[in-house]
Design a protein around this motif. Structure first.
Motif, mmCIF file in Angstrom:
data_model
loop_
_atom_site.group_PDB
_atom_site.id
_atom_site.type_symbol
_atom_site.label_atom_id
_atom_site.label_comp_id
_atom_site.label_asym_id
_atom_site.label_seq_id
_atom_site.Cartn_x
_atom_site.Cartn_y
_atom_site.Cartn_z
ATOM 1 N N ILE A 292 0.833 -1.205 0.000
ATOM 2 C CA ILE A 292 0.000 0.000 0.000
ATOM 3 C C ILE A 292 0.861 1.246 0.000
ATOM 4 N N ARG A 293 1.889 1.263 0.858
ATOM 5 C CA ARG A 293 2.769 2.418 0.948
ATOM 6 C C ARG A 293 3.468 2.673 -0.383
ATOM 7 N N ARG A 294 3.925 1.604 -1.016
ATOM 8 C CA ARG A 294 4.622 1.766 -2.290
ATOM 9 C C ARG A 294 3.667 2.261 -3.376
ATOM 10 N N ARG A 295 2.434 1.721 -3.399
ATOM 11 C CA ARG A 295 1.459 2.132 -4.411
ATOM 12 C C ARG A 295 1.065 3.598 -4.237
ATOM 13 N N LEU A 296 0.887 4.027 -2.983
ATOM 14 C CA LEU A 296 0.554 5.422 -2.733
ATOM 15 C C LEU A 296 1.700 6.326 -3.140
ATOM 16 N N SER A 297 2.913 5.879 -2.853
ATOM 17 C CA SER A 297 4.087 6.679 -3.196
ATOM 18 C C SER A 297 4.242 6.796 -4.705
ATOM 19 N N ASP A 298 3.899 5.717 -5.418
ATOM 20 C CA ASP A 298 4.070 5.701 -6.866
ATOM 21 C C ASP A 298 2.900 6.329 -7.616
ATOM 22 N N ALA A 299 1.840 6.703 -6.867
ATOM 23 C CA ALA A 299 0.621 7.145 -7.535
ATOM 24 C C ALA A 299 0.802 8.466 -8.263
ATOM 25 N N GLY A 300 1.618 9.379 -7.742
ATOM 26 C CA GLY A 300 1.805 10.678 -8.371
ATOM 27 C C GLY A 300 2.680 10.586 -9.607
ATOM 28 N N GLN A 301 2.674 11.647 -10.386
ATOM 29 C CA GLN A 301 3.500 11.669 -11.582
ATOM 30 C C GLN A 301 4.974 11.839 -11.248
ATOM 31 N N ALA A 302 5.263 12.438 -10.102
ATOM 32 C CA ALA A 302 6.650 12.643 -9.699
ATOM 33 C C ALA A 302 6.790 12.206 -8.246
ATOM 34 N N PRO A 303 7.990 11.774 -7.829
ATOM 35 C CA PRO A 303 8.188 11.397 -6.422
ATOM 36 C C PRO A 303 7.833 12.558 -5.511
ATOM 37 N N ARG A 304 7.156 12.231 -4.403
ATOM 38 C CA ARG A 304 6.759 13.278 -3.476
ATOM 39 C C ARG A 304 6.683 12.689 -2.073
ATOM 40 N N GLY A 305 6.587 13.589 -1.083
ATOM 41 C CA GLY A 305 6.468 13.132 0.293
ATOM 42 C C GLY A 305 7.705 13.485 1.104
ATOM 43 N N HIS A 306 7.788 12.885 2.273
ATOM 44 C CA HIS A 306 8.856 13.205 3.220
ATOM 45 C C HIS A 306 9.824 12.033 3.345
ATOM 46 N N LEU A 307 11.114 12.336 3.326
ATOM 47 C CA LEU A 307 12.161 11.333 3.518
ATOM 48 C C LEU A 307 12.925 11.652 4.794
ATOM 49 N N ARG A 308 13.176 10.621 5.583
ATOM 50 C CA ARG A 308 13.942 10.766 6.825
ATOM 51 C C ARG A 308 15.137 9.813 6.728
ATOM 52 N N ILE A 309 16.329 10.393 6.579
ATOM 53 C CA ILE A 309 17.525 9.611 6.290
ATOM 54 C C ILE A 309 18.548 9.780 7.428
ATOM 55 N N LYS B 87 15.952 18.986 -8.056
ATOM 56 C CA LYS B 87 15.539 17.939 -8.987
ATOM 57 C C LYS B 87 14.173 17.359 -8.613
ATOM 58 N N TYR B 88 13.875 17.277 -7.305
ATOM 59 C CA TYR B 88 12.618 16.706 -6.827
ATOM 60 C C TYR B 88 11.987 17.665 -5.813
ATOM 61 N N PRO B 89 11.389 18.761 -6.284
ATOM 62 C CA PRO B 89 10.893 19.801 -5.372
ATOM 63 C C PRO B 89 9.711 19.366 -4.515
ATOM 64 N N GLU B 90 9.063 18.250 -4.838
ATOM 65 C CA GLU B 90 7.916 17.809 -4.053
ATOM 66 C C GLU B 90 8.307 16.837 -2.944
ATOM 67 N N ILE B 91 9.611 16.630 -2.765
ATOM 68 C CA ILE B 91 10.097 15.795 -1.667
ATOM 69 C C ILE B 91 10.756 16.687 -0.627
ATOM 70 N N THR B 92 10.374 16.516 0.629
ATOM 71 C CA THR B 92 11.079 17.170 1.729
ATOM 72 C C THR B 92 12.042 16.170 2.338
ATOM 73 N N LEU B 93 13.198 16.666 2.768
ATOM 74 C CA LEU B 93 14.280 15.792 3.223
ATOM 75 C C LEU B 93 14.690 16.172 4.636
ATOM 76 N N GLU B 94 14.718 15.179 5.506
ATOM 77 C CA GLU B 94 15.157 15.369 6.890
ATOM 78 C C GLU B 94 16.349 14.446 7.151
ATOM 79 N N LEU B 95 17.467 15.030 7.594
ATOM 80 C CA LEU B 95 18.657 14.256 7.899
ATOM 81 C C LEU B 95 18.818 14.129 9.406
ATOM 82 N N VAL B 96 19.100 12.920 9.858
ATOM 83 C CA VAL B 96 19.257 12.634 11.280
ATOM 84 C C VAL B 96 20.626 12.008 11.495
ATOM 85 N N THR B 97 21.393 12.550 12.424
ATOM 86 C CA THR B 97 22.707 11.977 12.698
ATOM 87 C C THR B 97 22.541 10.566 13.237
#
Length: 303
Positions: A82-99, A120-130
């Motif tokens: 479900i998570r993968r299908r929702l993520s792939d549903a848009g035309q471009a990658p979007r959502g929040h990444l926590r790395i 390159k991917y303005p619809e993705i927000t990126l959060e970096l955690v040490t």
């Protein structure tokens, strides 16, 4: 109390049942045993039932635990799908990444890479955690972790980004450099160290030869960046990641010492829970990260 089923806790419980013990599950997941035990306890509290009976020597799955375990794998697979299908549903990658990233890698790389990625991917927000350990994937609920090897054995998926190495450097005008012929000669020099687990030794390899020195540094720091700066200022000989040494060597502020002798390689990996957990936004980040690493200015093939 919130009775929603915690999928992360369910994933941990499933690993405990499959592995047969909390300790074995902790090894498989690359997480502390205390984190695994807490996740299972939280799941029991949410469901209001005992899932596992445990003593200091053994563990037994209860009847309720066996019922949940029999359904867990299908539930987890469906949630991932479900998570993968929702993520792939848009035309471009979007959502929040926590790395999760090691502090040093974040300091020298991510300040440039993150804006490039966002352009390159303005619809993705990126959060970096040490982060220092793959087990943080569970504890900090991260999408992926960048980690230096060697990695502990686990069921996590690891992709090697690049092979790494350490370079021995000093300011070009440091007295005594011209007399260095062998790593043992370094013991006559002022040394700058960033100890790993407080082990005061440097290892070198040249072909099939290996030399391990027990050192007595004149300067000791907790940061490779500080050690690099101290070497630039003439404080002594330092052993730092090649990715840190390259720009200073190119600018003439540092020179490579005993270039035929290398520090053991320390590979850089990206780690994520499973192949099914790779969303389009995570895949986009991994592609940009790999491109950045592949195109990094190099002297040889080291980072």
């Amino acid at each position: 109390m919130d009775n929603d089923l915690d999928l992360t806790a369910l994933r941990v419980f499933h690993s405990v049942v499959r592995a047969g013990s909390f300790s074995a599950a902790a090894r498989d997941l690359g997480a502390p045993r205390s984190t695994v035990a807490k996740r299972v306890a939280d799941l029991e509290a949410t469901l209001g039932v005992r899932l596992v009976e445990r003593t200091t020597r053994s563990m037994r799955v209860t009847t309720e635990g066996e019922v949940l375990a029999s359904r867990a794998e299908r539930l987890l697979a469906e949630a991932s799908d479900i998570r993968r299908r929702l993520s792939d549903a848009g035309q471009a990658p979007r959502g929040h990444l926590r790395i999760g990233v090691p502090e040093l890698f974040e300091q020298i790389t991510m300040g440039r890479l993150a804006p490039w990625f966002r352009r390159k991917y303005p619809e993705i927000t990126l959060e970096l955690v040490t982060s220092r350990h793959p087990g943080d994937l569970i504890e900090a609920e991260l999408d992926a972790i960048i980690a230096f090897g060697p990695l502990p054995e686990s069921n996590l998926v690891a992709r090697r980004l690049v092979r790494g190495s350490m370079t021995t450097v000093a300011a070009p005008d440091l007295p005594g450099l011209s007399e260095l012929r062998h790593p043992r000669d370094l013991l006559r020099m002022p040394l700058i160290d960033v100890p790993q687990n407080w082990i005061r030794q440097w290892a070198f390899v040249r072909g099939d030869e290996e030399e391990v020195l027990r050192i007595d540094p004149v300067l000791t720091f907790g940061s490779m960046l500080t050690a690099r700066d101290a070497a630039v200022e003439g404080g002594g000989v330092a052993k730092i990641p090649t990715i840190l040494a390259r720009p200073e060597i190119a600018a003439g502020r540092l020179t490579e010492v005993l270039p035929e002798w290398r520090g053991p390689a320390k590979d850089l990996f990206v780690v994520f829970p499973s192949a099914r957990s790779v969303t389009t936004r995570l895949r986009a980040f991994l592609d940009v990260l790999q491109e950045s690493v592949d195109n990094a200015p190099a002297s040889g093939e080291r980072i």
